[in-house]
Design an enzyme around this catalytic site. Structure first.
Site, PDB file in Angstrom:
ATOM      1  N   GLU A 239      54.791  -5.912  54.274  1.00 42.61           N
ATOM      2  CA  GLU A 239      55.937  -5.280  54.927  1.00 42.61           C
ATOM      3  C   GLU A 239      57.008  -4.885  53.910  1.00 42.61           C
ATOM      4  OE1 GLU A 239      56.919  -8.142  58.075  1.00 42.61           O
ATOM      5  OE2 GLU A 239      55.438  -7.159  59.362  1.00 42.61           O
ATOM      6  N   ASP A 318      49.962 -11.370  64.728  1.00 40.89           N
ATOM      7  CA  ASP A 318      51.310 -11.825  64.390  1.00 40.89           C
ATOM      8  C   ASP A 318      51.907 -12.594  65.564  1.00 40.89           C
ATOM      9  OD1 ASP A 318      53.742 -12.137  63.191  1.00 40.89           O
ATOM     10  OD2 ASP A 318      54.416 -10.073  63.487  1.00 40.89           O
ATOM     11  N   GLU A 346      59.618 -15.435  68.820  1.00 49.02           N
ATOM     12  CA  GLU A 346      59.764 -13.990  68.623  1.00 49.02           C
ATOM     13  C   GLU A 346      59.075 -13.185  69.722  1.00 49.02           C
ATOM     14  OE1 GLU A 346      58.388 -12.623  64.823  1.00 49.02           O
ATOM     15  OE2 GLU A 346      58.653 -10.517  65.365  1.00 49.02           O
TER      16      GLU A 346
HETATM   17  O1  GCW Z   1      56.059  -9.259  61.964  1.00 50.64           O
HETATM   18  C1  GCW Z   1      56.870 -10.067  61.444  1.00 50.64           C
HETATM   19  C2  GCW Z   1      58.216 -10.341  62.001  1.00 50.64           C
HETATM   20  C3  GCW Z   1      59.120 -10.267  60.802  1.00 50.64           C
HETATM   21  C4  GCW Z   1      58.665 -11.321  59.784  1.00 50.64           C
HETATM   22  C5  GCW Z   1      57.182 -11.101  59.479  1.00 50.64           C
HETATM   23  C6  GCW Z   1      56.610 -12.164  58.569  1.00 50.64           C
HETATM   24  C7  GCW Z   1      59.937 -12.463  58.131  1.00 50.64           C
HETATM   25  O2  GCW Z   1      58.555  -9.442  62.992  1.00 50.64           O
HETATM   26  O3  GCW Z   1      60.431 -10.473  61.211  1.00 50.64           O
HETATM   27  O4  GCW Z   1      59.416 -11.256  58.619  1.00 50.64           O
HETATM   28  O5  GCW Z   1      56.460 -11.111  60.649  1.00 50.64           O
HETATM   29  O6  GCW Z   1      56.019 -13.094  59.083  1.00 50.64           O
HETATM   30  O7  GCW Z   1      56.740 -12.044  57.369  1.00 50.64           O
END
Ligand code: GCW
Length: 612
Positions: A239, A318, A346
């Site tokens: 990401e 996720d 989340e």
């Molecule tokens: O998809 C995601 C969450 C992010 C998070 C990521 C991760 C810390 O939406 O907020 O970032 O997973 O686990 O790295």
């Protein structure tokens, strides 16, 4: 009497923890003398027992034997039993299954918490450390009371100036480490893989000598300040975070470089495996996101240094409400693995909706021998709210996670009931009612949200509330491809081949739609709405039924919750959130049903209201 909310499930423990207790064994003595002033205790430290302990009664007095930290866990085991009204054990012996039982906070230096639903950071504000030391002692006590021993205080997305934890902020970090040390809680830092580049080095290539030297020098400085720092946590090439891919290096090369730097100090590198293409074109039919982690790591099995731990999210996507066990957790037999869970809700209701996680965790361990991993971590659900977890009942997840990390065979009914009895003084009936509500909450939430393992029908980015096609044409690789005839993705050998990443016994269980467990059906298969489920219902009818049931069960749950005399301020907070959950459940139920009815044109056999 004013309810002592600050100490969460330890509110019956007398006294605040004073300053000046330096070691876990002293803490054990202090806690035992406080909780059991009438009893005589002998504490014997046997360092080789590490986190393990043994409790015996000898000639009318109690003997607690254990490692430096073991005696502390033994003390808290006694305290938990006592305050939850269980009989004192005649003899007890215990040692944790996993050496590292970690909480990963996603706290930013500016005081915000990524995916935090309990207020602002417990540790930071305005770009600096800003904590209440009394509260840190209380936090240490809470974590130790359920056996948790590593606390990573900053977000895996290391936003400026959190990188200063390795630099200017080190003295203050060392003070925090000293506060938590007597609770057996060691700090960990998330690090930015490109940090050498802030220091005049033009690359972060793990094979570059200047980079290697920078990390070695940094580790020396960091461990000099905090000799028992547990290690570094790394989100690399994920990401948008920097990582070894930029330099054509693989993740073994990337992680081993850091591992070498921290090795002299007994540190570990916890390397996250959440690596996937987050800029996928929805038109691309070849890429199937759940395959990513296995593809990036499985072939590297055996190549990681012995102080690297690969931390794998429990599912291949996720933290959805239901996902299969990540195939990586069954694949890498020659690598240290940790499973990552997420206490922060989340995708599971933002600590507004009730969602007790233990049933989900137990299912994961049914699919995976507990010896496949050597550590376990959970993303924190903690924040600066007075009750720590935003929703007072969300604390059950932190509590039971500690017990699970100690022993994944823990009995979830007992653990949940123990938490209730520690936290509230309720009648037997109310305790039983609350236990049932908590243990059914995950399934109820699942029923009114995305159906049959499909996931991702949430409001994009925020992840609370329904939006069935919110991610459908987006770049995150999370598609359901519902059309007028069918929904889901074929992940068998005839489709994306994801299922081929599993061992045969696992594969067989899921590969045929006729035998695949219902709740995973749409994770693995693309099926017509008229597909016959094992119980004879059509799949579309099953979707309607689940959603109506989910809403009805939420209504029943709300009535039970309202009838329980929680003390204030918990009662008001719980009822307020329950009202929000009811609205959420209704919204999900109606939107998902309408979405599928509009596509399929198939009516609900029971003629219930679907908005067309
Ligand atoms: O998809 C995601 C969450 C992010 C998070 C990521 C991760 C810390 O939406 O907020 O970032 O997973 O686990 O790295």
């Amino acid at each position: 009497m004013r309810y002592k909310k600050m100490k969460a499930w330890l509110h019956q423990c007398p006294g605040e923890i004073p300053q000046g207790i330096a070691a876990p064994c002293e803490m054990a003595e202090y806690e035992l003398n406080n909780a059991f002033p009438e009893s005589a205790w002998t504490i014997r430290v046997v360092p080789e027992m590490k986190d393990g302990y043994r409790i015996r009664q000898e000639n009318g007095s109690w003997v607690l034997t254990g490692g430096d930290t073991g005696v502390l866990y033994g003390a808290y085991a006694m305290i938990r039993k006592y305050y939850s009204g269980q009989p004192a054990p005649a003899a007890e012996e215990s040692a944790p299954r996993y050496a590292l039982r970690m909480i990963n906070c996603w706290d930013n230096a500016d005081g915000t918490v990524e995916r935090g639903y309990s207020g602002r950071s417990l540790f930071f504000e305005g770009g600096h450390f800003a904590y209440d030391s009394g509260r840190m002692r209380e936090l240490g006590r809470l974590l130790a009371s359920v056996g948790l021993n590593v606390l990573c205080i900053n977000n895996v997305n290391v936003h400026d100036p959190a990188q200063l934890l390795l630099e200017d902020y080190l003295p203050e970090a060392a003070e925090l480490a000293a506060i938590l040390r007597p609770f057996g809680v060691r700090l960990m830092f998330s690090v930015d893989y490109s940090q050498p580049m802030r220091h005049g080095i033009t690359t972060a290539d793990p094979l570059d000598p200047a980079v290697r030297k920078w990390w070695k020098d940094t580790a020396a400085r960091v461990w000099e300040a905090i000799p028992d720092l547990a290690g570094f946590l790394v989100k690399a090439d994920s990401e948008g975070r920097p990582g070894p891919f930029t330099y054509g290096r693989n993740h073994a090369e990337g992680a081993n470089m850091l591992a070498e730097a921290v090795k002299p100090y007994g540190g570990v590198v916890v390397w996250r495996c959440f690596v996937y293409n987050c800029r996928q074109d929805w038109r691309d039919l070849e890429t199937d996101r759940p395959k990513a982690a296995y593809e990036h790591y499985a072939y590297l099995d055996g190549q990681f240094s012995d102080n690297v731990i690969l931390q794998v999210k429990h599912g291949p996507f996720d933290f959805q409400v239901r996902e299969p066990l990540s195939p990586l957790l069954l694949a890498m037999k020659k690598t240290n693995l940790a499973m990552e869970l997420q206490l922060a809700q989340e995708y599971t209701g933002h600590q507004i909706d009730l969602y007790t996680m233990a049933p989900m965790w137990k299912e994961l361990f049914e699919e995976m021998p507990s010896g496949n991993i050597m550590s376990i971590a959970a993303v924190s659900n903690l924040g600066r709210d007075e009750n720590y977890t935003g929703h007072p009942l969300a604390a059950v997840n932190l509590y039971t996670f500690g017990l699970l990390a100690w022993n994944p065979d823990m009995d979830m009914e007992t653990s949940v009931s123990e938490w209730i009895r520690l936290t509230y003084s309720l009648s037997e009936k109310d305790t039983g009612d609350l236990q049932r509500v908590l243990l059914s909450s995950r399934r109820i939430y699942e029923k009114y949200t995305a159906p049959l393992g499909i996931g991702w029908m949430v409001t994009p980015h925020d992840h609370y509330g329904p939006n069935p096609s919110g991610y459908e044409y987006d770049l995150w690789g999370t598609y359901h491809k519902a059309d007028r005839n069918a929904v889901g993705i074929d992940r068998t050998e005839h489709g994306t081949g994801y299922l081929l990443q599993y061992p045969e016994d696992f594969r067989i269980k899921y590969e045929k739609p006729e035998t695949c467990p219902d709740l995973m059906l749409l994770f693995y298969h693309r099926l017509p709405y008229t597909f016959r489920m094992k119980d004879g219902r059509t799949m579309i009818q099953r979707i309607y039924d689940d959603h109506f049931e989910g809403l009805e069960e939420t209504e029943k749950m709300a009535a039970v919750i309202r009838s329980i005399p929680f003390p204030e301020p918990d009662f008001s907070c719980i009822v307020r959130r329950m009202d929000m959950q009811l609205r959420n459940a209704r919204e999900w139920c109606d939107i998902i049903n309408t979405f599928f009815h509009r596509l399929s044109g198939i009516d609900d056999e029971k003629g219930r209201k679907i908005y067309l």
